[in-house]
Design a protein around this motif. Structure first.
Motif, PDB file in Angstrom:
ATOM      1  N   PRO A  13     -52.718 -91.652  91.813  1.00  0.00           N
ATOM      2  CA  PRO A  13     -53.622 -90.728  92.757  1.00  0.00           C
ATOM      3  C   PRO A  13     -52.768 -89.550  93.370  1.00  0.00           C
ATOM      4  CG  PRO A  13     -54.074 -92.921  93.056  1.00  0.00           C
ATOM      5  CD  PRO A  13     -52.902 -92.939  92.215  1.00  0.00           C
ATOM      6  N   ASP A  14     -51.478 -89.932  93.834  1.00  0.00           N
ATOM      7  CA  ASP A  14     -50.858 -88.844  94.497  1.00  0.00           C
ATOM      8  C   ASP A  14     -50.544 -87.704  93.443  1.00  0.00           C
ATOM      9  OD1 ASP A  14     -49.035 -90.580  92.996  1.00  0.00           O
ATOM     10  OD2 ASP A  14     -47.537 -89.885  93.964  1.00  0.00           O
ATOM     11  N   VAL A  15     -50.266 -88.052  92.198  1.00  0.00           N
ATOM     12  CA  VAL A  15     -49.988 -86.918  91.026  1.00  0.00           C
ATOM     13  C   VAL A  15     -51.258 -86.124  90.814  1.00  0.00           C
ATOM     14  CG1 VAL A  15     -49.228 -86.549  88.867  1.00  0.00           C
ATOM     15  CG2 VAL A  15     -48.146 -88.462  90.098  1.00  0.00           C
ATOM     16  N   TYR A  16     -52.534 -86.982  90.754  1.00  0.00           N
ATOM     17  CA  TYR A  16     -53.852 -86.198  90.618  1.00  0.00           C
ATOM     18  C   TYR A  16     -54.041 -85.255  91.806  1.00  0.00           C
ATOM     19  CZ  TYR A  16     -58.926 -86.064  90.443  1.00  0.00           C
ATOM     20  OH  TYR A  16     -60.207 -85.702  90.328  1.00  0.00           O
ATOM     21  N   ALA A  17     -53.927 -85.735  93.004  1.00  0.00           N
ATOM     22  CA  ALA A  17     -54.250 -84.858  94.090  1.00  0.00           C
ATOM     23  C   ALA A  17     -53.433 -83.620  94.244  1.00  0.00           C
ATOM     24  CB  ALA A  17     -53.992 -85.647  95.281  1.00  0.00           C
TER      25      ALA A  17
ATOM     26  N   VAL B 227     -54.663 -81.397  91.145  1.00  0.00           N
ATOM     27  CA  VAL B 227     -56.081 -80.710  91.395  1.00  0.00           C
ATOM     28  C   VAL B 227     -56.020 -79.729  92.476  1.00  0.00           C
ATOM     29  CG1 VAL B 227     -58.452 -81.317  92.860  1.00  0.00           C
ATOM     30  CG2 VAL B 227     -57.359 -82.801  90.749  1.00  0.00           C
ATOM     31  N   ASP B 228     -54.988 -79.808  93.402  1.00  0.00           N
ATOM     32  CA  ASP B 228     -54.748 -78.633  94.293  1.00  0.00           C
ATOM     33  C   ASP B 228     -54.216 -77.412  93.682  1.00  0.00           C
ATOM     34  OD1 ASP B 228     -54.109 -77.846  97.343  1.00  0.00           O
ATOM     35  OD2 ASP B 228     -52.287 -77.735  96.590  1.00  0.00           O
TER      36      ASP B 228
ATOM     37  N   GLU C 288     -48.164 -74.906  83.874  1.00  0.00           N
ATOM     38  CA  GLU C 288     -47.636 -75.043  85.262  1.00  0.00           C
ATOM     39  C   GLU C 288     -48.193 -76.541  85.638  1.00  0.00           C
ATOM     40  OE1 GLU C 288     -47.752 -74.129  89.880  1.00  0.00           O
ATOM     41  OE2 GLU C 288     -48.395 -72.529  88.523  1.00  0.00           O
ATOM     42  N   LEU C 289     -49.255 -76.830  85.366  1.00  0.00           N
ATOM     43  CA  LEU C 289     -49.880 -78.029  85.539  1.00  0.00           C
ATOM     44  C   LEU C 289     -49.184 -79.444  84.555  1.00  0.00           C
ATOM     45  CD1 LEU C 289     -53.751 -77.262  85.819  1.00  0.00           C
ATOM     46  CD2 LEU C 289     -52.153 -78.159  87.606  1.00  0.00           C
TER      47      LEU C 289
END
Length: 292
Positions: free
Chosen positions: A60-64, A67-68, A78-79
């Motif tokens: 979840p932290d990587v996902y957040a 998304v940011d 870059e993503l």
């Protein structure tokens, strides 16, 4: 003011007055994949979409963070670097997002002793393998002949070395275990080809934890194996001891010993180490009666 501008203003005002709409807007902004459909029902071949769905559940932290960056207009390259770097830092090596498509990608360190190209990368193992009657063929296009009994010999030797008290002897045990695919860690024992034929781990919480643990263990085993190889290159005495123990195991095999017998192996003492004589447990490390 034209009708479109006025309509937009009215909708914005209505949004600020409706808590449910505000919540929906926040979810759409900060969690765009909240309603992602299961991959089996809706196959998506876009690596970035797959990566975002995976990280939403597994990291979840990587996902957040992704998304940011996505909201600020970050490019896919870059993503890619962001997600791969973050997951690699957590203990699962990841080169690119495409490798996430079919499950958790895992490294394979297995030694294919029959492939001549293996010795191009690891020529320093040849003095050790020659004690097992393994050598490079005269014809560069031929495969390397590995006697079937070599794997049994390697298994008994590795087990005996692991029973010793000296860390250097255990490291040589990991070296032999790696060469003969008997460490017990699938990543160390399997080549890329073998690992590719196995069912991949999913991105579930349990599988992710298991993969991280397995990779960490494999890295430790390989570090010990390489340390054992470096130490062995400086010890002619220990190569001689391995040769003698290989002969001892072969002699035991010729006598037809079965369950209940023990193969007594002797190892030289080392500075700061412990003299040792270990017996291989025949119940676990039985020599195959049909070995060549």
């Amino acid at each position: 003011m034209n009708i479109l501008t006025e309509t937009c203003r009215q909708l914005s005002e209505a949004l600020t007055r409706d808590l449910l709409l505000l919540l929906a807007s926040a979810v759409a902004t900060f969690d765009p994949y909240w309603n992602s459909i299961d991959e089996e029902e809706d196959y998506d071949d876009d690596p970035l979409n797959i990566a975002l769905r995976v990280t939403r559940g597994a990291f979840p932290d990587v996902y957040a963070a992704a998304v940011d960056r996505l909201r600020t207009g970050a490019l896919s390259t870059e993503l890619d670097r962001l997600i791969c770097g973050a997951i690699t830092a957590k203990g699962i090596p990841l080169d690119d997002l495409y490798s996430m498509t079919w499950g958790i990608p895992l490294p394979a360190f297995g030694a294919d002793l029959t492939a001549p190209e293996f010795y191009e990368t690891h020529p320093d193992v040849l003095p050790l393998l020659s004690l097992f009657d393994i050598g490079l063929p005269d014809d560069e296009y031929s495969g390397v002949d590995v006697p079937a009994q070599a794997y049994d010999l390697g298994r008994v030797l590795a087990s005996s070395l692991h029973e010793q008290g000296d860390p250097a002897l255990k490291q040589v045990g990991w070296l032999i275990g790696w060469l003969f695919s008997c460490t017990g860690n699938s990543l160390v024992d399997c080549t890329d080809e073998v690992l590719a034929d196995l069912e991949p781990l999913s991105w579930s919480k349990d599988d992710v934890e298991f993969a991280i643990e397995m990779v960490a263990e494999a890295d430790g085993i390989m570090a010990d194996a390489m340390a054992g190889l470096a130490w062995l290159a400086r010890s002619l005495e220990f190569l001689t001891a391995i040769k003698q123990n290989v002969a001892c195991i072969r002699q035991t095999h010729k006598k037809g010993k079965r369950n209940g017998s023990r193969v007594e192996l002797e190892w030289p003492g080392l500075d700061g180490g412990v003299d040792g004589t270990a017996g291989a447990d025949a119940g676990v490390l039985q020599l195959r009666a049909d070995a060549a």
